[in-house]
Structure formats: structure tokens, C-alpha cells
Design an enzyme around this catalytic site. Structure first.
Site, PDB file in Angstrom:
ATOM      1  N   ASP A   1     -12.540  24.036 -90.828  1.00 54.39           N
ATOM      2  CA  ASP A   1     -12.573  25.465 -90.577  1.00 54.39           C
ATOM      3  C   ASP A   1     -13.537  25.385 -89.203  1.00 54.39           C
ATOM      4  O   ASP A   1     -14.754  25.442 -89.111  1.00 54.39           O
ATOM      5  CB  ASP A   1     -14.392  26.098 -91.166  1.00 54.39           C
ATOM      6  CG  ASP A   1     -14.912  27.679 -91.038  1.00 54.39           C
ATOM      7  OD1 ASP A   1     -13.862  28.365 -90.915  1.00 54.39           O
ATOM      8  OD2 ASP A   1     -16.072  27.415 -91.328  1.00 54.39           O
TER       9      ASP A   1
ATOM     10  N   ASN B   1     -14.036  29.144 -86.420  1.00 51.69           N
ATOM     11  CA  ASN B   1     -14.530  29.236 -87.186  1.00 51.69           C
ATOM     12  C   ASN B   1     -15.825  29.876 -87.457  1.00 51.69           C
ATOM     13  O   ASN B   1     -15.652  31.105 -87.342  1.00 51.69           O
ATOM     14  CB  ASN B   1     -16.376  28.353 -86.529  1.00 51.69           C
ATOM     15  CG  ASN B   1     -17.249  27.929 -87.528  1.00 51.69           C
ATOM     16  OD1 ASN B   1     -17.998  29.318 -87.661  1.00 51.69           O
ATOM     17  ND2 ASN B   1     -17.264  27.060 -88.061  1.00 51.69           N
TER      18      ASN B   1
ATOM     19  N   ARG C   1     -12.526  28.331 -98.139  1.00 57.70           N
ATOM     20  CA  ARG C   1     -12.220  27.935 -99.839  1.00 57.70           C
ATOM     21  C   ARG C   1     -10.999  29.133-100.154  1.00 57.70           C
ATOM     22  O   ARG C   1     -10.126  28.486-100.988  1.00 57.70           O
ATOM     23  CB  ARG C   1     -13.775  28.481-100.489  1.00 57.70           C
ATOM     24  CG  ARG C   1     -14.207  27.219-100.397  1.00 57.70           C
ATOM     25  CD  ARG C   1     -15.920  27.543-101.355  1.00 57.70           C
ATOM     26  NE  ARG C   1     -16.383  26.688-101.011  1.00 57.70           N
ATOM     27  CZ  ARG C   1     -17.819  26.626-101.685  1.00 57.70           C
ATOM     28  NH1 ARG C   1     -18.476  27.051-101.573  1.00 57.70           N
ATOM     29  NH2 ARG C   1     -18.396  25.134-101.504  1.00 57.70           N
TER      30      ARG C   1
ATOM     31  N   SER D   1     -17.150  18.185 -98.050  1.00 58.87           N
ATOM     32  CA  SER D   1     -17.006  17.111 -97.762  1.00 58.87           C
ATOM     33  C   SER D   1     -18.054  16.371 -97.386  1.00 58.87           C
ATOM     34  O   SER D   1     -17.215  14.649 -97.674  1.00 58.87           O
ATOM     35  CB  SER D   1     -16.739  17.431 -96.334  1.00 58.87           C
ATOM     36  OG  SER D   1     -18.434  18.228 -95.525  1.00 58.87           O
ATOM     37  N   ASP D   2     -19.223  15.908 -98.649  1.00 59.40           N
ATOM     38  CA  ASP D   2     -19.815  15.177 -99.023  1.00 59.40           C
ATOM     39  C   ASP D   2     -20.100  14.938-100.232  1.00 59.40           C
ATOM     40  O   ASP D   2     -20.413  13.841-101.180  1.00 59.40           O
ATOM     41  CB  ASP D   2     -21.676  15.369 -98.433  1.00 59.40           C
ATOM     42  CG  ASP D   2     -21.605  16.712 -99.320  1.00 59.40           C
ATOM     43  OD1 ASP D   2     -21.155  17.491 -99.758  1.00 59.40           O
ATOM     44  OD2 ASP D   2     -23.835  17.287 -98.735  1.00 59.40           O
TER      45      ASP D   2
ATOM     46  N   ASP E   1     -21.337  30.775-104.244  1.00 65.68           N
ATOM     47  CA  ASP E   1     -20.026  29.751-105.029  1.00 65.68           C
ATOM     48  C   ASP E   1     -20.275  30.797-106.656  1.00 65.68           C
ATOM     49  O   ASP E   1     -19.604  30.247-107.231  1.00 65.68           O
ATOM     50  CB  ASP E   1     -20.215  28.703-103.989  1.00 65.68           C
ATOM     51  CG  ASP E   1     -21.426  28.071-104.266  1.00 65.68           C
ATOM     52  OD1 ASP E   1     -22.609  28.598-104.327  1.00 65.68           O
ATOM     53  OD2 ASP E   1     -21.809  26.132-103.966  1.00 65.68           O
TER      54      ASP E   1
END
Length: 178
Positions: free
Chosen positions: A22, A49, A57, A74-75, A158
């Protein structure tokens, strides 16, 4: 995350990784391209971005071909057996939404009582305690009900999608034995 996805013990022909860059300003896009080059089941999308996780998503969901999608950040890190175990359980029990056991690391806080035991049918009032996107979700249910992440800056984007998934699901389960 990428290493853990690459090391899954599920046959690579049975899962795809769609990574959406992104508009990263570091070497993130190049790193994703390296993984895609060495893994035939990895696809990378580079986009400007968007400023929020909703659009990436949605882009990934639109490109997905599998019966289920799993959203990861990513984490996040997945155990090497995670995708296989989730897939096998979901298929065996005809699950629409599967919440896998999450283990907090690095100071993160997770309501671990939800993951004390595996449950095939989780009551709504219990599953609503977890609105994070790290769930295995039947892709067709997402498409049938046009469940999309808000692409503008909205808190809990989310959670809104997960709430819709829980309400439309015929079966919501927790897989807590791994």
C-alpha cells in the site's frame, strides 16, 4: 509474517498469499517482490498509499480464489502448521468463520479466555469479544453479503466486517488446540 507464510506445511498448491503493498516508502515493495519471485503461490499488488488498511484488504479479497481467506497484518506470525490445521478443521466442520488461537507477543493484549478450548459452535455473545481480522473466513460468504472494509479512515473498520461475518455465518468456531 512472510517467513511464516513461506514455511507453512500446507501444500503450496492449496493456499495463496496475496500481499498488497500500500504505497510503502521503505523497501517493503521490493521485499514482497523477492518473496513472490521465489514462491509461485505469492502474488504482490503495488498500489498508491490509501492511508488505511481497508483498501488493501478489499483488493486482496477481490483477487483471492480460495474457499477461505485469512487476513493477517505485517507484524503477525503463523505457526508452521497453522494454515493446514485451520483449513482441515474448517472443512471438517463446515465452518464459515474460524477464530484461531492467538498468542500475544510484544506487549499486545488479547482476551485469551476465548481461546481456552476448541469450540465448534461459538455463541455470538462470546465471539464478539474478538473483532480483529485474523480469522479464516469463507470467501463466498464475504462476496454474497458484500462485506467490505471501509476504505476511509474509520476506527474499527475490521470489526465492522467481522461483525457482519459473525451475523451472516451459519457456523462460527474457535480452534484453540494449537
Amino acid at each position: 509474517l512472510l517467513n511464516s507464510l513461506e514455511l507453512q506445511d500446507l501444500d503450496k498448491s492449496l493456499y495463496e498469499v496475496i500481499a498488497v503493498n500500500d504505497g510503502s516508502t521503505d523497501f517493503g515493495g521490493e521485499i514482497l517482490d523477492v518473496y513472490a519471485k521465489r514462491n509461485e503461490n505469492f502474488t504482490v499488488v503495488h498500489q498508491e498509499n490509501s492511508g488505511w488498511p481497508g483498501k488493501p484488504r478489499n483488493v486482496g479479497t477481490a483477487l483471492a480464489k480460495g474457499e477461505y481467506v485469512f487476513y493477517a497484518d505485517s507484524d503477525d506470525t503463523l505457526g508452521t502448521e497453522a494454515l493446514r490445521r485451520m483449513r482441515d478443521f474448517a472443512l471438517a466442520h463446515d465452518v464459515d468463520v474460524l477464530a484461531p488461537k492467538l498468542v500475544p507477543v510484544g506487549g499486545r493484549v488479547i482476551r485469551t479466555s476465548l481461546f481456552s478450548s476448541t469450540q465448534i459452535d461459538v455463541p455470538l455473545e462470546q465471539i464478539f469479544a474478538t473483532l480483529m481480522p485474523q480469522k479464516l473466513i469463507r470467501r463466498q460468504m464475504i462476496l454474497d453479503h458484500d462485506l467490505r472494509f471501509a476504505e476511509e479512515k474509520v476506527r474499527l473498520e475490521d470489526g465492522m466486517v467481522l461483525a457482519g461475518c459473525y451475523l451472516h455465518a451459519k457456523r462460527v468456531s474457535v480452534l484453540a488446540d494449537y
